[in-house]
Design an enzyme around this catalytic site. Structure first.
Site, PDB file in Angstrom:
ATOM      1  N   CYS A  46       0.705  -1.028   0.011  1.00 14.52           N
ATOM      2  CA  CYS A  46      -0.268  -0.290  -0.441  1.00 14.52           C
ATOM      3  C   CYS A  46       1.532   1.635   0.031  1.00 14.52           C
ATOM      4  CB  CYS A  46      -1.006   0.313   1.106  1.00 14.52           C
ATOM      5  SG  CYS A  46       0.360   0.030   2.736  1.00 14.52           S
ATOM      6  N   ARG A  47       0.085   2.229   0.618  1.00 14.90           N
ATOM      7  CA  ARG A  47       1.164   3.601   0.991  1.00 14.90           C
ATOM      8  C   ARG A  47       2.331   3.518   1.945  1.00 14.90           C
ATOM      9  NH1 ARG A  47       0.900   7.881   3.671  1.00 14.90           N
ATOM     10  NH2 ARG A  47       1.613   9.834   2.892  1.00 14.90           N
TER      11      ARG A  47
END
Length: 101
Positions: A64-65
């Site tokens: 993810c981020r």
């Protein structure tokens, strides 16, 4: 399974190794910057398990981020019987920093 750091991920992507690569960021985040992973936003994961059913025995690397949502996705997938799930520590932010060095 043990999590994976961005150095190992980059090496495995560069070597075109086989694994299921999953990005659990929102669609707009994925569209802005992606590493070629399959995009299933974390909130949609429970309703999208059928897309991963054939990969239940395969290694799944989730990112993810920053690593937080993918850690949640890993825990969720493990609770559903997926045994080879790895979270990318630091997420795409750490990956892009690595590429800048």
């Amino acid at each position: 399974m043990e999590d994976i750091d961005v150095e190992e991920l980059k090496e495995r992507l560069d070597n075109k190794e086989q694994f299921v690569f999953l990005d659990v960021r929102e669609t707009y985040e994925y569209e802005e910057d992606n590493l070629g992973a399959k995009n299933i936003p974390l909130a949609q994961l429970p309703n999208s398990l059928s897309e991963l059913e054939l990969n239940k025995e395969d290694e799944i690397i989730v990112h993810c981020r920053s690593g937080a949502r993918s850690a949640n996705a890993k825990a969720f997938l493990e609770s559903k019987g997926y045994t080879k799930v790895r979270n990318v520590l630091g997420g795409i932010m750490a990956y892009r920093e690595l590429e800048e060095d």
